[in-house]
Design a protein around this motif. Sequence first.
Motif, PDB file in Angstrom:
ATOM      1  N   SER A   5      12.029  -4.194  17.128  1.00  0.00           N
ATOM      2  CA  SER A   5      11.289  -5.010  16.169  1.00  0.00           C
ATOM      3  C   SER A   5      10.211  -4.221  15.437  1.00  0.00           C
ATOM      4  CB  SER A   5      10.659  -6.212  16.874  1.00  0.00           C
ATOM      5  OG  SER A   5       9.698  -5.783  17.798  1.00  0.00           O
ATOM      6  N   GLY A   6       9.870  -3.028  15.905  1.00  0.00           N
ATOM      7  CA  GLY A   6       8.823  -2.233  15.280  1.00  0.00           C
ATOM      8  C   GLY A   6       9.146  -1.778  13.870  1.00  0.00           C
ATOM      9  N   ASP A   7      10.428  -1.600  13.572  1.00  0.00           N
ATOM     10  CA  ASP A   7      10.797  -1.120  12.236  1.00  0.00           C
ATOM     11  C   ASP A   7      11.163  -2.261  11.288  1.00  0.00           C
ATOM     12  OD1 ASP A   7      13.157  -1.838  13.420  1.00  0.00           O
ATOM     13  OD2 ASP A   7      14.259  -0.038  12.838  1.00  0.00           O
ATOM     14  N   LYS A   8      10.913  -3.487  11.670  1.00  0.00           N
ATOM     15  CA  LYS A   8      11.236  -4.641  10.821  1.00  0.00           C
ATOM     16  C   LYS A   8       9.941  -5.213  10.247  1.00  0.00           C
ATOM     17  CE  LYS A   8      15.412  -5.482  13.293  1.00  0.00           C
ATOM     18  NZ  LYS A   8      15.951  -5.957  14.506  1.00  0.00           N
ATOM     19  N   VAL A   9       9.342  -4.446   9.362  1.00  0.00           N
ATOM     20  CA  VAL A   9       8.050  -4.841   8.812  1.00  0.00           C
ATOM     21  C   VAL A   9       8.134  -6.123   7.984  1.00  0.00           C
ATOM     22  CG1 VAL A   9       7.070  -2.522   8.854  1.00  0.00           C
ATOM     23  CG2 VAL A   9       8.358  -3.296   6.849  1.00  0.00           C
ATOM     24  N   TYR A  10       9.328  -6.440   7.506  1.00  0.00           N
ATOM     25  CA  TYR A  10       9.476  -7.650   6.705  1.00  0.00           C
ATOM     26  C   TYR A  10       9.194  -8.905   7.531  1.00  0.00           C
ATOM     27  CZ  TYR A  10      14.041  -7.619   9.005  1.00  0.00           C
ATOM     28  OH  TYR A  10      15.054  -7.579   9.926  1.00  0.00           O
ATOM     29  N   ARG A  11       9.142  -8.790   8.844  1.00  0.00           N
ATOM     30  CA  ARG A  11       8.846  -9.944   9.696  1.00  0.00           C
ATOM     31  C   ARG A  11       7.352 -10.267   9.731  1.00  0.00           C
ATOM     32  NH1 ARG A  11      12.738  -9.375  14.968  1.00  0.00           N
ATOM     33  NH2 ARG A  11      14.678  -9.652  13.841  1.00  0.00           N
ATOM     34  N   HIS A  12       6.535  -9.385   9.240  1.00  0.00           N
ATOM     35  CA  HIS A  12       5.103  -9.624   9.217  1.00  0.00           C
ATOM     36  C   HIS A  12       4.736 -10.337   7.925  1.00  0.00           C
ATOM     37  CE1 HIS A  12       4.665  -7.128  12.746  1.00  0.00           C
ATOM     38  NE2 HIS A  12       5.440  -6.230  12.161  1.00  0.00           N
ATOM     39  N   PRO A  13       3.811 -11.269   7.956  1.00  0.00           N
ATOM     40  CA  PRO A  13       3.511 -12.054   6.758  1.00  0.00           C
ATOM     41  C   PRO A  13       2.735 -11.301   5.683  1.00  0.00           C
ATOM     42  CG  PRO A  13       2.062 -12.697   8.542  1.00  0.00           C
ATOM     43  CD  PRO A  13       3.058 -11.721   9.110  1.00  0.00           C
ATOM     44  N   THR A  14       2.615  -9.996   5.802  1.00  0.00           N
ATOM     45  CA  THR A  14       1.865  -9.248   4.799  1.00  0.00           C
ATOM     46  C   THR A  14       2.606  -9.148   3.473  1.00  0.00           C
ATOM     47  OG1 THR A  14       2.802  -7.189   5.645  1.00  0.00           O
ATOM     48  CG2 THR A  14       0.659  -7.868   6.524  1.00  0.00           C
ATOM     49  N   PHE A  15       3.900  -9.442   3.457  1.00  0.00           N
ATOM     50  CA  PHE A  15       4.692  -9.340   2.233  1.00  0.00           C
ATOM     51  C   PHE A  15       4.828 -10.667   1.506  1.00  0.00           C
ATOM     52  CE2 PHE A  15       6.118  -5.801   4.846  1.00  0.00           C
ATOM     53  CZ  PHE A  15       5.995  -4.756   3.944  1.00  0.00           C
ATOM     54  N   TYR A  16       4.241 -11.716   2.057  1.00  0.00           N
ATOM     55  CA  TYR A  16       4.402 -13.043   1.481  1.00  0.00           C
ATOM     56  C   TYR A  16       3.040 -13.633   1.162  1.00  0.00           C
ATOM     57  CZ  TYR A  16       8.791 -12.352   3.941  1.00  0.00           C
ATOM     58  OH  TYR A  16       9.960 -11.837   4.404  1.00  0.00           O
ATOM     59  N   PRO A  17       2.926 -14.257   0.003  1.00  0.00           N
ATOM     60  CA  PRO A  17       1.653 -14.951  -0.279  1.00  0.00           C
ATOM     61  C   PRO A  17       1.576 -16.222   0.576  1.00  0.00           C
ATOM     62  CG  PRO A  17       3.213 -15.299  -2.073  1.00  0.00           C
ATOM     63  CD  PRO A  17       3.857 -14.332  -1.112  1.00  0.00           C
ATOM     64  N   ILE A  18       0.460 -16.405   1.240  1.00  0.00           N
ATOM     65  CA  ILE A  18       0.274 -17.584   2.081  1.00  0.00           C
ATOM     66  C   ILE A  18      -0.694 -18.532   1.379  1.00  0.00           C
ATOM     67  CG2 ILE A  18      -0.526 -18.419   4.331  1.00  0.00           C
ATOM     68  CD1 ILE A  18       0.184 -15.627   5.412  1.00  0.00           C
ATOM     69  N   PRO A  19      -0.239 -19.738   1.071  1.00  0.00           N
ATOM     70  CA  PRO A  19      -1.130 -20.678   0.399  1.00  0.00           C
ATOM     71  C   PRO A  19      -2.342 -21.007   1.281  1.00  0.00           C
ATOM     72  CG  PRO A  19       1.152 -21.462   0.367  1.00  0.00           C
ATOM     73  CD  PRO A  19       1.097 -20.274   1.273  1.00  0.00           C
ATOM     74  N   GLU A  20      -3.468 -21.217   0.639  1.00  0.00           N
ATOM     75  CA  GLU A  20      -4.684 -21.476   1.404  1.00  0.00           C
ATOM     76  C   GLU A  20      -4.656 -22.805   2.127  1.00  0.00           C
ATOM     77  OE1 GLU A  20      -8.392 -20.710  -0.432  1.00  0.00           O
ATOM     78  OE2 GLU A  20      -7.627 -18.989  -1.542  1.00  0.00           O
ATOM     79  N   ASP A  21      -3.822 -23.749   1.657  1.00  0.00           N
ATOM     80  CA  ASP A  21      -3.777 -25.053   2.316  1.00  0.00           C
ATOM     81  C   ASP A  21      -2.842 -25.088   3.533  1.00  0.00           C
ATOM     82  OD1 ASP A  21      -1.554 -24.731   0.682  1.00  0.00           O
ATOM     83  OD2 ASP A  21      -1.368 -26.871   0.256  1.00  0.00           O
ATOM     84  N   VAL A  22      -2.244 -23.944   3.880  1.00  0.00           N
ATOM     85  CA  VAL A  22      -1.421 -23.851   5.092  1.00  0.00           C
ATOM     86  C   VAL A  22      -2.357 -23.555   6.261  1.00  0.00           C
ATOM     87  CG1 VAL A  22       0.422 -22.598   6.258  1.00  0.00           C
ATOM     88  CG2 VAL A  22       0.601 -23.065   3.820  1.00  0.00           C
ATOM     89  N   PRO A  23      -2.480 -24.498   7.219  1.00  0.00           N
ATOM     90  CA  PRO A  23      -3.503 -24.338   8.255  1.00  0.00           C
ATOM     91  C   PRO A  23      -3.172 -23.309   9.335  1.00  0.00           C
ATOM     92  CG  PRO A  23      -2.286 -26.363   8.595  1.00  0.00           C
ATOM     93  CD  PRO A  23      -1.804 -25.774   7.311  1.00  0.00           C
ATOM     94  N   HIS A  24      -1.905 -23.132   9.703  1.00  0.00           N
ATOM     95  CA  HIS A  24      -1.577 -22.269  10.839  1.00  0.00           C
ATOM     96  C   HIS A  24      -0.350 -21.417  10.528  1.00  0.00           C
ATOM     97  CE1 HIS A  24      -4.374 -24.572  13.223  1.00  0.00           C
ATOM     98  NE2 HIS A  24      -3.775 -25.660  12.821  1.00  0.00           N
ATOM     99  N   ILE A  25      -0.536 -20.128  10.609  1.00  0.00           N
ATOM    100  CA  ILE A  25       0.591 -19.192  10.511  1.00  0.00           C
ATOM    101  C   ILE A  25       0.333 -18.089  11.494  1.00  0.00           C
ATOM    102  CG2 ILE A  25       1.670 -17.435   9.115  1.00  0.00           C
ATOM    103  CD1 ILE A  25       2.099 -19.330   7.010  1.00  0.00           C
TER     104      ILE A  25
END
Length: 103
Positions: A83-103
């Motif tokens: 899983s270390g080489d699957k960086v796409y699994r981290h939410p750093t590549f996706y914009p997270i809306p501010e109204d989403v309370p938990h991710i």
Amino acid sequence: MSSDDKPGPVRPEWPLYEVFVRGKRGLNHVHVGSLHAPDEQMALHNARNLYTRRNEGVSIWVVRAEDITASSPDEKDPFFEPSGDKVYRHPTFYPIPEDVPHI
């Protein structure tokens, strides 16, 4: 009532159950302990009495310990390495809306 009807000590043939409780403010169930019981319903009832005496839980799971399959801590490096080489699994590549309370 005969002597067979009286509640007694835990019987060795009773299976072991692992208990998970979700607290009022929690988002997930947390392992809180183990108990022996003759069946799932009694395990759930006993878990409620033992682990939520102060009305702190909103949900309880009981799972037979023999039904749990777990990875070994000794094998953690090779087990989790892919899983270390699957960086796409981290939410750093996706914009997270501010109204989403938990991710």
